[in-house]
Motif scaffolding. Structure first.
Motif, PDB file in Angstrom:
ATOM      1  N   ALA A  61       0.832  -1.206   0.000  1.00 30.11           N
ATOM      2  CA  ALA A  61       0.000   0.000   0.000  1.00 30.11           C
ATOM      3  C   ALA A  61       0.866   1.255   0.000  1.00 30.11           C
ATOM      4  O   ALA A  61       0.573   2.237  -0.703  1.00 30.11           O
ATOM      5  CB  ALA A  61      -0.927  -0.014   1.211  1.00 30.11           C
ATOM      6  N   TYR A  62       1.947   1.233   0.776  1.00 25.11           N
ATOM      7  CA  TYR A  62       2.880   2.370   0.824  1.00 25.11           C
ATOM      8  C   TYR A  62       3.528   2.594  -0.543  1.00 25.11           C
ATOM      9  O   TYR A  62       3.619   3.732  -1.027  1.00 25.11           O
ATOM     10  CB  TYR A  62       3.941   2.100   1.887  1.00 25.11           C
ATOM     11  N   VAL A  63       3.963   1.510  -1.183  1.00 26.05           N
ATOM     12  CA  VAL A  63       4.627   1.619  -2.483  1.00 26.05           C
ATOM     13  C   VAL A  63       3.666   2.169  -3.530  1.00 26.05           C
ATOM     14  O   VAL A  63       4.009   3.072  -4.310  1.00 26.05           O
ATOM     15  CB  VAL A  63       5.186   0.249  -2.925  1.00 26.05           C
ATOM     16  N   LYS A  64       2.449   1.658  -3.547  1.00 29.40           N
ATOM     17  CA  LYS A  64       1.479   2.103  -4.548  1.00 29.40           C
ATOM     18  C   LYS A  64       1.148   3.580  -4.372  1.00 29.40           C
ATOM     19  O   LYS A  64       1.023   4.332  -5.353  1.00 29.40           O
ATOM     20  CB  LYS A  64       0.211   1.257  -4.453  1.00 29.40           C
TER      21      LYS A  64
ATOM     22  N   GLU B 195       1.952   9.099  -6.382  1.00 27.68           N
ATOM     23  CA  GLU B 195       2.452  10.434  -6.043  1.00 27.68           C
ATOM     24  C   GLU B 195       3.526  10.882  -7.032  1.00 27.68           C
ATOM     25  O   GLU B 195       3.550  12.033  -7.477  1.00 27.68           O
ATOM     26  CB  GLU B 195       3.018  10.412  -4.622  1.00 27.68           C
ATOM     27  N   LEU B 196       4.424   9.955  -7.400  1.00 33.21           N
ATOM     28  CA  LEU B 196       5.524  10.266  -8.317  1.00 33.21           C
ATOM     29  C   LEU B 196       5.154  10.057  -9.781  1.00 33.21           C
ATOM     30  O   LEU B 196       5.915  10.431 -10.671  1.00 33.21           O
ATOM     31  CB  LEU B 196       6.738   9.390  -7.977  1.00 33.21           C
ATOM     32  N   LYS B 197       4.004   9.413 -10.018  1.00 34.73           N
ATOM     33  CA  LYS B 197       3.549   9.072 -11.369  1.00 34.73           C
ATOM     34  C   LYS B 197       4.610   8.256 -12.106  1.00 34.73           C
ATOM     35  O   LYS B 197       4.978   8.528 -13.245  1.00 34.73           O
ATOM     36  CB  LYS B 197       3.184  10.335 -12.157  1.00 34.73           C
ATOM     37  N   LYS B 198       5.081   7.213 -11.410  1.00 35.50           N
ATOM     38  CA  LYS B 198       6.108   6.327 -11.954  1.00 35.50           C
ATOM     39  C   LYS B 198       5.875   4.912 -11.452  1.00 35.50           C
ATOM     40  O   LYS B 198       5.543   4.713 -10.279  1.00 35.50           O
ATOM     41  CB  LYS B 198       7.510   6.777 -11.512  1.00 35.50           C
TER      42      LYS B 198
ATOM     43  N   ALA C 228       0.280   6.118 -19.161  1.00 36.51           N
ATOM     44  CA  ALA C 228      -1.117   5.756 -19.397  1.00 36.51           C
ATOM     45  C   ALA C 228      -2.019   6.658 -18.562  1.00 36.51           C
ATOM     46  O   ALA C 228      -1.719   6.940 -17.397  1.00 36.51           O
ATOM     47  CB  ALA C 228      -1.361   4.293 -19.047  1.00 36.51           C
ATOM     48  N   HIS C 229      -3.106   7.106 -19.169  1.00 40.89           N
ATOM     49  CA  HIS C 229      -4.083   7.950 -18.477  1.00 40.89           C
ATOM     50  C   HIS C 229      -5.487   7.411 -18.739  1.00 40.89           C
ATOM     51  O   HIS C 229      -5.782   6.932 -19.846  1.00 40.89           O
ATOM     52  CB  HIS C 229      -4.005   9.398 -18.966  1.00 40.89           C
ATOM     53  N   VAL C 230      -6.310   7.477 -17.733  1.00 38.95           N
ATOM     54  CA  VAL C 230      -7.736   7.178 -17.879  1.00 38.95           C
ATOM     55  C   VAL C 230      -8.504   8.439 -17.500  1.00 38.95           C
ATOM     56  O   VAL C 230      -8.329   8.968 -16.392  1.00 38.95           O
ATOM     57  CB  VAL C 230      -8.162   5.985 -17.007  1.00 38.95           C
ATOM     58  N   ASP C 231      -9.282   8.921 -18.446  1.00 35.69           N
ATOM     59  CA  ASP C 231     -10.042  10.169 -18.257  1.00 35.69           C
ATOM     60  C   ASP C 231      -9.120  11.315 -17.856  1.00 35.69           C
ATOM     61  O   ASP C 231      -9.453  12.159 -17.008  1.00 35.69           O
ATOM     62  CB  ASP C 231     -11.142   9.982 -17.203  1.00 35.69           C
ATOM     63  N   GLY C 232      -7.926  11.320 -18.442  1.00 37.65           N
ATOM     64  CA  GLY C 232      -6.978  12.400 -18.201  1.00 37.65           C
ATOM     65  C   GLY C 232      -6.158  12.266 -16.939  1.00 37.65           C
ATOM     66  O   GLY C 232      -5.303  13.109 -16.665  1.00 37.65           O
ATOM     67  N   LYS C 233      -6.376  11.200 -16.157  1.00 35.80           N
ATOM     68  CA  LYS C 233      -5.628  11.005 -14.914  1.00 35.80           C
ATOM     69  C   LYS C 233      -4.643   9.848 -15.068  1.00 35.80           C
ATOM     70  O   LYS C 233      -4.987   8.794 -15.606  1.00 35.80           O
ATOM     71  CB  LYS C 233      -6.584  10.721 -13.753  1.00 35.80           C
ATOM     72  N   TRP C 234      -3.427  10.065 -14.553  1.00 33.58           N
ATOM     73  CA  TRP C 234      -2.370   9.042 -14.655  1.00 33.58           C
ATOM     74  C   TRP C 234      -2.784   7.779 -13.912  1.00 33.58           C
ATOM     75  O   TRP C 234      -3.348   7.839 -12.808  1.00 33.58           O
ATOM     76  CB  TRP C 234      -1.083   9.587 -14.049  1.00 33.58           C
ATOM     77  N   ILE C 235      -2.513   6.624 -14.523  1.00 28.09           N
ATOM     78  CA  ILE C 235      -2.768   5.344 -13.862  1.00 28.09           C
ATOM     79  C   ILE C 235      -1.482   4.523 -13.824  1.00 28.09           C
ATOM     80  O   ILE C 235      -0.590   4.684 -14.664  1.00 28.09           O
ATOM     81  CB  ILE C 235      -3.887   4.533 -14.554  1.00 28.09           C
ATOM     82  N   LEU C 236      -1.407   3.652 -12.849  1.00 25.99           N
ATOM     83  CA  LEU C 236      -0.229   2.801 -12.666  1.00 25.99           C
ATOM     84  C   LEU C 236      -0.277   1.628 -13.634  1.00 25.99           C
ATOM     85  O   LEU C 236      -1.242   0.869 -13.664  1.00 25.99           O
ATOM     86  CB  LEU C 236      -0.183   2.285 -11.226  1.00 25.99           C
ATOM     87  N   MET C 237       0.786   1.506 -14.418  1.00 24.94           N
ATOM     88  CA  MET C 237       0.975   0.353 -15.288  1.00 24.94           C
ATOM     89  C   MET C 237       2.238  -0.375 -14.845  1.00 24.94           C
ATOM     90  O   MET C 237       3.341   0.167 -14.936  1.00 24.94           O
ATOM     91  CB  MET C 237       1.121   0.789 -16.752  1.00 24.94           C
ATOM     92  N   GLU C 238       2.091  -1.588 -14.341  1.00 23.22           N
ATOM     93  CA  GLU C 238       3.253  -2.394 -13.977  1.00 23.22           C
ATOM     94  C   GLU C 238       3.912  -2.897 -15.261  1.00 23.22           C
ATOM     95  O   GLU C 238       3.230  -3.373 -16.167  1.00 23.22           O
ATOM     96  CB  GLU C 238       2.817  -3.577 -13.115  1.00 23.22           C
ATOM     97  N   TYR C 239       5.240  -2.796 -15.311  1.00 23.37           N
ATOM     98  CA  TYR C 239       5.964  -3.152 -16.535  1.00 23.37           C
ATOM     99  C   TYR C 239       6.869  -4.343 -16.270  1.00 23.37           C
ATOM    100  O   TYR C 239       7.769  -4.281 -15.436  1.00 23.37           O
ATOM    101  CB  TYR C 239       6.781  -1.952 -17.009  1.00 23.37           C
TER     102      TYR C 239
END
Length: 571
Positions: free
Chosen positions: A115-118, A123-126, A518-529
């Motif tokens: 939860a802390y990492v996510k 927060e960092l958008k990374k 990646a953005h959904v409705d203009g907001k950054w989302i987390l994509m695990e790579y």
């Protein structure tokens, strides 16, 4: 005779003291991070491409992810790193005794840590983050759950990579020096011997390979006395180790060589700092590895090898040969549990010395000097410390094929290792100005072009490379490819969406890999790579509510080519 015996005893004691010298480690502080007996798929110091293995790899019990991983001792989480390659999901625990333990390739973290990492990733958008929590945030007891065994990062199968480091300097240390135990009564295996003809400055003139005859358990030899046409030689062994109950060929711990019962060379894999791990390319026979013959441990030290794993002996393991005297060579190989194998053979100098002629090369450099090469439309600068020994370097050029914007420049041999980056500059030919931003220095290897990046200045493209070979100017105007793997317009009930992202050519040197957002409705989302699978994964949570949405995924390559995936979907 008595004096000679006393001399041999003193030499043997000195040999033992040299190899047993060094720091003492606490042997009752740490425990293995899995609550069971373990099998290993990798040992500390094992030979890997360009580095020594910095820990031990503990095999999954059933070949799957998900086993509980626990803290090896009391401490606090000092670092959490998430990356698409390398260690993947990794936790670093600092302990009050001055050591740090590392747990890598985790499938996922403990719920609180996750939860802390996510939160930090959003927060960092990374996706890739390197976090240093406060010492009071995640305090742990020995045996406390921290995560689950997995296959993240540059892992090829589910396992736990476990390290013990000295916290000061983050120097990896062999974990089995801390009293950890595994069952192992299997002796190391010795496959082949190589003999190198060496010049006075240790330039390699020739190499001969010999199969070994196994005479008994742990005993190997060569039937006939070796007769070599060289003034001086060095040796290398192809040797690996197995353990009870596992088929994996792991690394050895220690090697000792004697000539006529006189200690001449030894190493022990106790500690290898990250700052020196690339010197593996000087420790091994790099050319044999390039030719896919496997890893050979050198039994002599090259001048530019700065590793601290060796004991100090006269001539650093190089053996002078005599035509009228055969010398007995014994090389002993140990694993960390004290299982021993030995190869013994005899060697002398041959009357025919024709093979000891040093081959000519257009240029020459060593580990202490630098070299600048300037040719028509080509420049190369090799700095101090880039090479490990006196090395001949040839250059030639030839006309390149279609789609190349310069001649093909061949510099050095692919079988010569480079410790540091060297600079290569190539002048493009007939390159349209509109394509300048898409051009790069490329390395051609068996019809495959690797992008090494590069910048244009004063009529040349310049790139940093760490491999000799064939270089030319190429252009890349092809956008990356985005392929939906788990996505549709109706995502009700789905727990995730997944996309494959690929590029048209590999990268090397300092060229940048694929970057994405990646953005959904203009907001950054987390994509695990997951870089090894070319896979992006988004796991749905409360941030994307039920209803209609639009996703925009953009992927950019090293030359700025962009691919975009834009779709609507319903949750």
């Amino acid at each position: 005779m008595k004096l000679r015996n006393i001399y041999l005893v003193l030499i043997s004691l000195l040999f033992i003291s040299w190899n047993s010298a060094g720091p003492k480690y606490p042997t009752d502080y740490f425990e293995l991070p899995l609550n069971r007996s373990v099998l290993l798929s990798g040992t500390f110091g094992e030979l890997r491409p360009g580095h020594f293995h910095s820990g031990i790899d503990i095999k999954s019990l059933k070949g799957t992810s998900g086993e509980i991983v626990s803290a090896s001792a009391q401490g606090f989480i000092a670092r959490i790193k998430v990356a698409p390659g390398g260690y993947g999901n990794a936790i670093y625990i600092a302990h009050p005794n001055g050591y740090t333990t590392v747990y890598a390739h985790l499938d996922h973290f403990d719920e609180t840590v996750a939860a802390y990492v996510k939160e930090k990733q959003y927060e960092l958008k990374k996706f890739s983050v390197d976090l240093y929590p406060k010492p009071t945030q995640f305090q742990l007891n020995k045996g406390q759950l921290i995560g689950y065994m997995g296959n993240s990062g540059s892992s090829s199968a589910p396992h736990l990579h476990f390290e013990i480091r000295r916290t000061s300097g983050q120097v990896p240390i062999n974990p089995f020096l801390f009293g950890l135990q595994v069952t192992d009564k299997v002796r190391p295996d010795i496959g082949k011997l190589q003999v190198y003809y060496l010049s006075e400055d240790l330039k390699q003139i020739d190499v001969r390979e010999y199969p070994l005859l196994r005479t008994a358990s742990g005993r190997y030899t060569i039937a006939d006395t070796l007769s070599e046409g060289a003034w001086r030689v060095g040796f290398a062994l192809k040797t690996t180790d197995k353990m009870d109950g596992a088929p994996n060929r792991n690394g050895i711990y220690e090697l000792q060589m004697q000539v006529d019962d006189d200690p001449r060379f030894s190493f022990a894999l106790n500690e290898v700092p990250f700052s020196k791990t690339r010197y593996l390319n000087a420790h091994i026979d790099y050319a044999a590895r390039q030719k896919k013959k496997g890893y050979y441990h050198r039994c002599f030290k090259l001048p530019g090898n700065a590793l601290d794993i060796y004991s100090r002996y006269k001539n650093n393991g190089v053996v002078k040969l005599y035509s009228n005297q055969s010398q007995k060579v014994s090389i002993e190989v140990n694993d960390i549990n004290g299982n021993i194998s030995t190869v013994t053979f005899f060697i002398k100098r041959d009357a025919d010395m024709s093979a000891s002629q040093i081959p000519a090369a257009e240029f020459s450099a060593d580990n202490e000097g630098s070299l600048s090469i300037t040719k028509s439309n080509f420049k190369c600068t090799i700095g101090t410390g880039a090479l490990y020994a006196q090395t001949g370097i040839d250059y030639r050029t030839e006309k390149s094929g279609q789609n190349h914007y310069s001649a093909l420049h061949h510099i050095g041999s692919e079988n010569i290792p480079l410790h540091k980056y060297i600079s290569i500059s190539i002048k493009p030919e007939d390159l349209p100005s509109a394509l300048r931003d898409k051009a790069f220095v490329g390395r051609l290897d068996e019809e495959v072009i690797t992008n090494y990046g590069g910048k244009y200045s004063n009529g040349y493209f310049t790139a940093s490379v760490r491999e000799f070979g064939n270089y030319t100017i190429e252009v890349d105007t092809t956008s990356p490819m985005i392929k939906p793997i788990q996505f549709s317009s109706k995502m009700q009930g789905a727990s995730r969406m997944r996309f494959s992202i690929t590029d048209n050519m590999p990268i090397g040197g300092k060229a940048r890999g694929l970057r994405y957002n990646a953005h959904v409705d203009g907001k950054w989302i987390l994509m695990e790579y997951d870089a090894k699978k070319d896979m992006l994964t988004h796991r749905f949570d409360e941030r994307i509510s039920t209803g209609d949405h639009e996703i925009v995924l953009k992927v950019r390559d090293d030359r700025g080519n962009v691919a975009e995936f834009r779709r609507t979907f319903t949750r």
